[in-house]
Scaffold this active site. Sequence first.
Site, short mmCIF file in Angstrom:
data_model
loop_
_atom_site.label_atom_id
_atom_site.label_comp_id
_atom_site.label_asym_id
_atom_site.label_seq_id
_atom_site.Cartn_x
_atom_site.Cartn_y
_atom_site.Cartn_z
N GLY A 156 -2.68 20.85 53.70
CA GLY A 156 -3.56 22.07 53.90
C GLY A 156 -3.73 22.43 52.40
N CYS A 157 -4.57 23.47 52.24
CA CYS A 157 -5.01 24.06 50.86
C CYS A 157 -3.75 24.96 50.46
CB CYS A 157 -6.06 24.88 50.93
SG CYS A 157 -6.25 26.11 52.54
N TYR A 158 -3.30 26.02 51.05
CA TYR A 158 -1.97 26.91 50.74
C TYR A 158 -1.28 26.07 50.55
CZ TYR A 158 -4.45 31.25 52.35
OH TYR A 158 -5.18 32.15 52.20
#
Lengths: 353, 353, 353, 353
Positions: A156-158
């Site tokens: 994921g991005c975070y």
Amino acid sequence: MTGQQPNTVKVAIVGSTGYGGVELIRLLQHHPHVEITSVISSSSSGVPISDGFPHLTNVIHRNLDGVDPSEMAKAADLVFTATPSGVSSKLVPQLLEAGLKVIDLSGDFRIKDGQVYEEWYKHDAPDPDVLASAVYGLCEIYGEQVKDVDFISNPGCYPTATLLGLIPALKAGWIDPSGIIIDAKSGVSGAGRGTSLMTHYAEINENFKAYKVNKHQHVPEIEQVLTDVSGKEVTVTLTTHLVPMTRGIMSTMYAPVLDAYTEEDFVKLYREYYEGRKFVRVRDKGIWPATKEVSGSNFCDIGFAVDSRTGRVTIVSVIDNVVKGAAGQAIQNLNLMMGWEESLGLAFTPVYP
Amino acid sequence: MTGQQPNTVKVAIVGSTGYGGVELIRLLQHHPHVEITSVISSSSSGVPISDGFPHLTNVIHRNLDGVDPSEMAKAADLVFTATPSGVSSKLVPQLLEAGLKVIDLSGDFRIKDGQVYEEWYKHDAPDPDVLASAVYGLCEIYGEQVKDVDFISNPGCYPTATLLGLIPALKAGWIDPSGIIIDAKSGVSGAGRGTSLMTHYAEINENFKAYKVNKHQHVPEIEQVLTDVSGKEVTVTLTTHLVPMTRGIMSTMYAPVLDAYTEEDFVKLYREYYEGRKFVRVRDKGIWPATKEVSGSNFCDIGFAVDSRTGRVTIVSVIDNVVKGAAGQAIQNLNLMMGWEESLGLAFTPVYP
Amino acid sequence: MTGQQPNTVKVAIVGSTGYGGVELIRLLQHHPHVEITSVISSSSSGVPISDGFPHLTNVIHRNLDGVDPSEMAKAADLVFTATPSGVSSKLVPQLLEAGLKVIDLSGDFRIKDGQVYEEWYKHDAPDPDVLASAVYGLCEIYGEQVKDVDFISNPGCYPTATLLGLIPALKAGWIDPSGIIIDAKSGVSGAGRGTSLMTHYAEINENFKAYKVNKHQHVPEIEQVLTDVSGKEVTVTLTTHLVPMTRGIMSTMYAPVLDAYTEEDFVKLYREYYEGRKFVRVRDKGIWPATKEVSGSNFCDIGFAVDSRTGRVTIVSVIDNVVKGAAGQAIQNLNLMMGWEESLGLAFTPVYP
Amino acid sequence: MTGQQPNTVKVAIVGSTGYGGVELIRLLQHHPHVEITSVISSSSSGVPISDGFPHLTNVIHRNLDGVDPSEMAKAADLVFTATPSGVSSKLVPQLLEAGLKVIDLSGDFRIKDGQVYEEWYKHDAPDPDVLASAVYGLCEIYGEQVKDVDFISNPGCYPTATLLGLIPALKAGWIDPSGIIIDAKSGVSGAGRGTSLMTHYAEINENFKAYKVNKHQHVPEIEQVLTDVSGKEVTVTLTTHLVPMTRGIMSTMYAPVLDAYTEEDFVKLYREYYEGRKFVRVRDKGIWPATKEVSGSNFCDIGFAVDSRTGRVTIVSVIDNVVKGAAGQAIQNLNLMMGWEESLGLAFTPVYP
């Protein structure tokens, strides 16, 4: 991959009309060993992809195909699934069954414990065997594991920004794993292309807002990896915020420092840890990363402050959420999977200003 | 205030060509008991203020005056000094000497310890007697103290959002004062009207950046007040960030909770603490403040999340940095100083969208 | 208006959950002679309006009411209908029938020729008698006509900026009515609160786009008024664009000048024409209006360039689309209708920066 | 180019610390036949370029050099001068004298008539012989002329978007050259990296403003080319506006149509005219270009509306001002000059969203 030139992979992209999908198309135009043979959308097959995305006119000449695993298996060697959570969990097993390699950009195969997945994602967990076969593709950390595998779950991005910022210090035992606080901020593209009041221009422009405080589905992903690399059960505090900009994530992280390490020590530790990894740039002492400095590129920039008054380190990590936080890292995973240099086709200079 | 109508105060504004100064002008147009009798600028006296600020055409018809304390004493009862740090420290003593009341918007009189001031502000500390006479005007906390005084030091923008968010819990002994982390974000107007590369449009638009990590001059201001209200020496971790928007501050704060208090408990505690204070709005459980919801107004909105997994509370507090963080609170202080209702002339509804 | 205090009007707002509706609420808080007695929404009655608009917390304490003309007639003297086109055409006749005064913010009653309305709006035209009774409330032009009427059709946002910019020159016979070109730009709030891909943050941020070129429904509204004031059949070229900002409209207009008039001549002509009208500010020669200089206020700023090389004048006119282009002008119309000073309760200084 | 591999050009970039300069660096990273051998800045030589532009860390490892033509001649075959107007006029003759090829991105060599240059640019005109030797590099129009020359004057940003939009219709005799009106809008990066109040974030964010109406120095550049291609003396009306975004230019153009040509006719005419030119994309009837659809790329997108009611055509043309309006077109000129395919190294897909 029989019957083709040794060095070319044919790929299909499912979810081509989402932001992750069109970014894969943008980036793959520059990849010397990849050919896009199918762009796929469940909602609008049959029309040229440039109808919905005029910026792709003269860039890619393809009509959107429907979702058909056996057709994909004829057209492609590998599929990027840039599909929503709850869709990938059902589609990926069919693709693997059809003999395709898969790099999945959704969150469906990141959480190893199906029960935890269901609690945070509110969808049914995927088939346990398929889930078990997925390798978590955080390239700079698990790069060795993704070589030669058939199925990669793209982070994921975070988590990407956060984990790259925390792992070297955590592995070195320099910070207290029980005291990690993550204050994360994302551009609005992270919410995808589906319209909603939250992403309506007049509501989010000139606005800064917190959302899903401690409830974001990236919490268990971050905790799973931190627990894995530290060998201790880690729980984190995570606040996610929306920034009035399109691209970019900053993760500002706080942790107690377990000894008298200085900022210079942190810089040195991280530079050694990421030695040879082109996409992580550790900033000099006193220089703070900014999201624009990585925009459009696959870089992750990291900086540090140690406050001797409080005994805490502040770690700032930035990425472009659509590139290193999604499509770029997926291609980096493809490179590692194929045994190619990890930066192949990814040498994008940040777009500045 | 002899020789005038009982209920009208004549005010002069020094620093009228900065953002704090023009916001005082905007807000004071609606105040029933204030008359602006002089707008003052050290750099461009003699010309209409609307030359540099065309939005003020037909709103205020005044030429800028130069900085002359004895002239100000003839024209006004009270002066707002919206001047840079290092200027107020020299000017304010002259104004007080001339018999004027003063509300100072700079940081020069906020830090009670001159040595600490010099360390963080890099200017000479003001005269100790004048410094001692300044009352720190955080209205909802020190409202009683500012009544009838002649000289108020108006709080900083980050401290206002942060302190209103932390004090009720700290005073109640619900959070651990040694574990406070403040992740603060500000719109770019907070940097003032002076041009610089950092505030150049193409550099900060579509960009999110950290700056002055643990080095911001608002650190000692926050610590001084938290130490005062808690009775314990408090040090904090403070990261400040620039958000690509003009107005608004969000302070996201983290602290260990010292007992099993729930989100509902926090909501109740804060609502009781701020009972009767019109400008603090405590959000219901699960509702997060957003900067746009206070934009243009004097409100401070606060929300909470308690994470039982980590034992921490996350407190989110938002203000408009130019209003509650500067000009609005200065007028609120004027109201309290004069014994008027604190919201007099400040009933601005947030501008939305 | 029998049975109430002479100087107070009770108003209901239909469409309270749109941007025009909430702006009416914001502005009317400052009106000395208006009381809001009902806020109405067809979609979400029964809940506090602050549920959907948290910025209104502590500002207005009202639950949303449903659309019921007879209930409205009990609660209010006058209704602002901030409803979509196609809704007002059906609702307004019922309100008038129930004895209510109406100020309609939709486009349904602006076009006097029902056939033209249907061609551009793609809705059935309203009842001809009701349509005939509507007075077009462009205050600075038709202010005399709206006095004492019961039903005002409030002008559109683009027409307001455009017509105020063109009419004095056209009436004076200084410009050629057959050569008018209007290049108009609007902030995104003009598209309303309904979500769509066009107003999705990531699609319109950092983007500038043209839309509805020569097809905008404001074309016939502009032409009707220009034809009326000039006595000649006027057709115009109109391009509308979306600007990545929330509020503001600029109309840049081009026309052949019919004699050797200078910029100074235009400034003088316009200042005389708008003599005594507080909300129109004619800029000095060489000073160009900017949308931010009117933001949040009811002002319309106008500037000129005459190019002797081409014989054309360029007229630039700016307004805040939500205020002078909608809610503010509606209140100005209310003032004129009631015989009050037109700026009553509308003395908002532009919010700058 | 003796003594090097046939297919590689060594280039130096003067003005490397401006936006045009860093964009050249970004784009040239992908060019197969170009090597950057010197990055030059008059103001900050001796330090790594990544000090002032951290986004270039790990992208280019070079210290800034000072401005020294003889050193440049040793290091490079060709120089891009991305210098301000008034600087290039003096520097370029020295570079040519030293035997270097030059592509100049300033406006100093675009205006063939020195007197006109001095009137609009307020600088002394360059040496007439050098000026006469400059070839104006609007690639799709004058591509044949730039082959094998030593000195190219790269077009301005507004002229590029405008001229590509007007020339096919003008050359075909379809529009009246005496009736051309150009309403142009630019992102703020067009103003360069020098700080000023006009480009101060808080002043231009959420603001749309006109500037230099009919006074922009691009007026004579546009008129010179239109006069050249039409064979008639053309004067134009040009309004320039600043849009609150970083990149992008839209030119909206109006002209009387001289016969009953339809939108389909215009689409066909332009597609034939630009046949084989990769960077011009003519949109289908009814589809309007948007700046984001070309952002980061060298494309110019063009669309049309013909209004039979008024007899006018509206032409909308968009480019990325930093790419097709500056650095990208400069590289396209390099390609043409060297006899390479014009899109070599320029196949950048627009960054979307």
